[in-house]
Design a protein around this motif. Sequence first.
Motif, PDB file in Angstrom:
ATOM      1  N   GLN A   1       0.835  -1.184   0.000  1.00  0.00           N
ATOM      2  CA  GLN A   1       0.000   0.000   0.000  1.00  0.00           C
ATOM      3  C   GLN A   1       0.880   1.248   0.000  1.00  0.00           C
ATOM      4  O   GLN A   1       1.681   1.448   0.913  1.00  0.00           O
ATOM      5  N   VAL A   2       0.718   2.055  -1.035  1.00  0.00           N
ATOM      6  CA  VAL A   2       1.508   3.257  -1.217  1.00  0.00           C
ATOM      7  C   VAL A   2       0.584   4.449  -1.407  1.00  0.00           C
ATOM      8  O   VAL A   2      -0.422   4.367  -2.122  1.00  0.00           O
ATOM      9  N   GLN A   3       0.936   5.535  -0.774  1.00  0.00           N
ATOM     10  CA  GLN A   3       0.227   6.794  -0.949  1.00  0.00           C
ATOM     11  C   GLN A   3       1.154   7.803  -1.602  1.00  0.00           C
ATOM     12  O   GLN A   3       2.322   7.915  -1.222  1.00  0.00           O
ATOM     13  N   LEU A   4       0.637   8.533  -2.577  1.00  0.00           N
ATOM     14  CA  LEU A   4       1.418   9.497  -3.330  1.00  0.00           C
ATOM     15  C   LEU A   4       0.841  10.892  -3.162  1.00  0.00           C
ATOM     16  O   LEU A   4      -0.381  11.067  -3.167  1.00  0.00           O
ATOM     17  N   VAL A   5       1.729  11.856  -3.029  1.00  0.00           N
ATOM     18  CA  VAL A   5       1.342  13.258  -2.940  1.00  0.00           C
ATOM     19  C   VAL A   5       2.112  14.022  -3.998  1.00  0.00           C
ATOM     20  O   VAL A   5       3.338  14.073  -3.968  1.00  0.00           O
ATOM     21  N   GLU A   6       1.384  14.626  -4.933  1.00  0.00           N
ATOM     22  CA  GLU A   6       1.978  15.357  -6.035  1.00  0.00           C
ATOM     23  C   GLU A   6       1.817  16.855  -5.815  1.00  0.00           C
ATOM     24  O   GLU A   6       0.756  17.312  -5.376  1.00  0.00           O
ATOM     25  N   THR A   7       2.854  17.594  -6.154  1.00  0.00           N
ATOM     26  CA  THR A   7       2.817  19.045  -6.080  1.00  0.00           C
ATOM     27  C   THR A   7       3.573  19.628  -7.267  1.00  0.00           C
ATOM     28  O   THR A   7       4.341  18.946  -7.931  1.00  0.00           O
ATOM     29  N   GLY A   8       3.363  20.903  -7.516  1.00  0.00           N
ATOM     30  CA  GLY A   8       4.158  21.634  -8.485  1.00  0.00           C
ATOM     31  C   GLY A   8       3.452  22.056  -9.749  1.00  0.00           C
ATOM     32  O   GLY A   8       3.993  22.870 -10.508  1.00  0.00           O
ATOM     33  N   GLY A   9       2.274  21.518 -10.008  1.00  0.00           N
ATOM     34  CA  GLY A   9       1.557  21.911 -11.202  1.00  0.00           C
ATOM     35  C   GLY A   9       1.046  23.334 -11.103  1.00  0.00           C
ATOM     36  O   GLY A   9       0.994  23.923 -10.028  1.00  0.00           O
TER      37      GLY A   9
END
Length: 115
Positions: A1-9
Amino acid sequence: QVQLVETGGGLVQAGGSLRLSCAASGSRLSINFMGWFRQAPGKQRELVATIATGGSRNYADFVKGRFTISGDNAPNTVYLQMNSLKPEDTGVYYCNIRNLGMDYWGKGTLVTVSS
């Protein structure tokens, strides 16, 4: 189980730069592949860049040396430095991480390049 957090757009003018970031967290992390994909309006999702074990990197031809993918082992984060952006770079950018043979995807971050 992996959680991803994206930023920068965000919104940027042609010729500008953006730096995308994707941080992975989970109880059983053994990541050997990280990458970025994108989906332009009206098009299918396509590979942008990947980074694998040992630091090997691959880029789509349309990057033309403008983008750089990199990663940090601690924390488990992948970056995409995008320079000399063009309007055709507009799209939703998705972080992809392979952990223990399973793929995980971020929800996507929108990049809009104006003329």
